[in-house]
Design an enzyme around this catalytic site. Structure first.
Site, short mmCIF file in Angstrom:
data_model
loop_
_atom_site.label_atom_id
_atom_site.label_comp_id
_atom_site.label_asym_id
_atom_site.label_seq_id
_atom_site.Cartn_x
_atom_site.Cartn_y
_atom_site.Cartn_z
N GLU A 264 -5.40 3.85 6.10
CA GLU A 264 -5.41 3.61 4.93
C GLU A 264 -5.94 4.73 4.17
O GLU A 264 -5.62 5.20 3.14
CB GLU A 264 -5.81 2.19 4.35
CG GLU A 264 -5.29 1.92 3.00
CD GLU A 264 -5.43 0.57 2.63
OE1 GLU A 264 -6.02 0.14 1.61
OE2 GLU A 264 -5.02 -0.28 3.64
N SER B 113 -10.83 -0.48 2.77
CA SER B 113 -10.17 -0.64 4.21
C SER B 113 -9.83 0.54 4.82
O SER B 113 -9.19 1.31 4.23
CB SER B 113 -8.75 -1.51 3.79
OG SER B 113 -9.30 -2.87 3.33
N ARG C 152 0.71 -0.96 -0.14
CA ARG C 152 0.16 0.12 0.07
C ARG C 152 0.85 1.24 0.08
O ARG C 152 0.59 2.47 0.57
CB ARG C 152 -0.96 -0.13 1.30
CG ARG C 152 -1.83 -1.09 1.33
CD ARG C 152 -2.90 -1.16 0.18
NE ARG C 152 -3.73 -2.30 0.26
CZ ARG C 152 -3.75 -3.40 -0.21
NH1 ARG C 152 -2.31 -3.72 -0.82
NH2 ARG C 152 -4.59 -4.37 0.01
#
Length: 322
Positions: free
Chosen positions: A295, A225, A175
């Site tokens: 995130e 998420s 990520r």
């Protein structure tokens, strides 16, 4: 009364510029106050012109795709929201390579690959968002990442200068990419795929979407998420273990289907969601000593304070604000 930079951006060719546009219409969470200016270029050159204008006038600019990983605060965002969407979404195929402009949807990209019997992007089936946002976040699933297929990324810096970056320049990780500092705008990306059997590719995509539907609240308003995966654990599992599934603040709720998804059940504000994020992460830290990093990107001004609240500042992994 308009300012000089607003008058100038309104005159730019190939740029649709609008003012005081609510960002709730541009985020998958359906929250967010107004952007001072929403600029939608229809070419990479036009996007670079917007960046040069912002640089000349010292106007802040942030990059907006489909808003699937974004949480703008209720007070809105100053400066220019540079929106790369359907107006900058061309795709082209050459043998095993696909070149995609930043505003192209991941759905369009994966289906184009499948229709040309090109394999390598099946794991992205059902993932919302744009190519540009996926590159910046190095979107991934089931142990695979979009960075694995990238051959080249064309970017513009905040001065509007355009350059090409190789994978080695992008520092892809979980990520993560080198583009997350917000100082370069993705204009297009080239992907290197491989020939495959079209029926098998389509079947894998179907199974991937089916698995997402079973495990995630796909049809609900969310930003995907909410928290990054902590080392050696899963954020959703920790949230579930502290009993936070279903927890609510106003109309914001932790999903009962997947605890790492925070949902807007209809009338949540950005403040509701941020308060719920903080409540959940403090519960997890108290019980397990793990500070969950977000995130989802939180930007903009708080409606009541007029400035960015403490909950939006970066934190270290002990929970201390920095």
């Amino acid at each position: 009364m308009s300012t000089p930079w607003q008058e100038e951006i309104a005159r730019l060719p190939d740029v649709l510029a609008r003012f005081d546009v609510p960002l709730a219409a541009y985020t998958s969470l359906a929250v967010g106050g107004p952007a001072e200016c929403l600029a939608e270029p229809s070419s990479p050159e036009a996007a670079a012109k917007v960046l040069r204008l912002a640089c000349r006038h010292n106007v802040p600019v942030f990059f907006l795709g489909n808003g699937t990983n974004l949480l703008p605060r209720d007070g809105g965002v100053a400066g220019i929201a540079l929106h790369l969407g359907p107006r900058l979404a061309a795709l082209r195929v050459a043998d095993t390579r696909i070149t995609a402009q930043a505003g192209a949807s991941l759905s369009a990209l994966t289906h184009l690959a499948a229709n040309h019997s090109l394999s390598g992007l099946e794991f992205l089936a059902g993932v919302p968002g744009t190519v540009g946002g996926a590159i910046v976040m190095n979107a991934g699933a089931w142990g695979r990442e979009i960075g694995d297929t990238v051959r080249r990324v064309r970017v513009a810096d905040l001065d509007g200068r355009v350059s090409d970056l190789a994978p080695a320049d992008l520092d892809f990780g979980y990520r993560h990419s080198a583009l997350q500092d917000g100082r370069r705008l993705v204009l297009e990306a080239e992907f290197e795929l491989r020939h495959g059997d079209r029926r098998r590719i389509m079947q894998e995509m179907f199974e991937t979407v089916e698995r997402r539907c079973r495990r995630q609240p796909i049809s609900a308003a969310s930003a995907g998420s909410t928290f990054e995966r902590p080392p050696g654990e899963y954020a959703g599992r920790l949230i579930e273990k502290v009993g936070a599934k279903g927890m609510c603040v106003g109309d914001a709720a932790v999903s009962t289907k997947h605890a790492n998804f925070i949902l807007n059940r209809g009338h949540a504000t950005a403040s509701d969601i941020i308060r719920l994020i903080d409540r959940v992460r403090h519960l997890v830290q108290k019980e397990y000593g793990v500070w969950l990093e977000t995130e989802v990107r939180i930007i903009g001004r708080d409606a009541t304070m007029g400035t960015e609240p403490l909950s939006g500042l970066p934190h270290d992994r002990t929970g201390r604000r920095r």
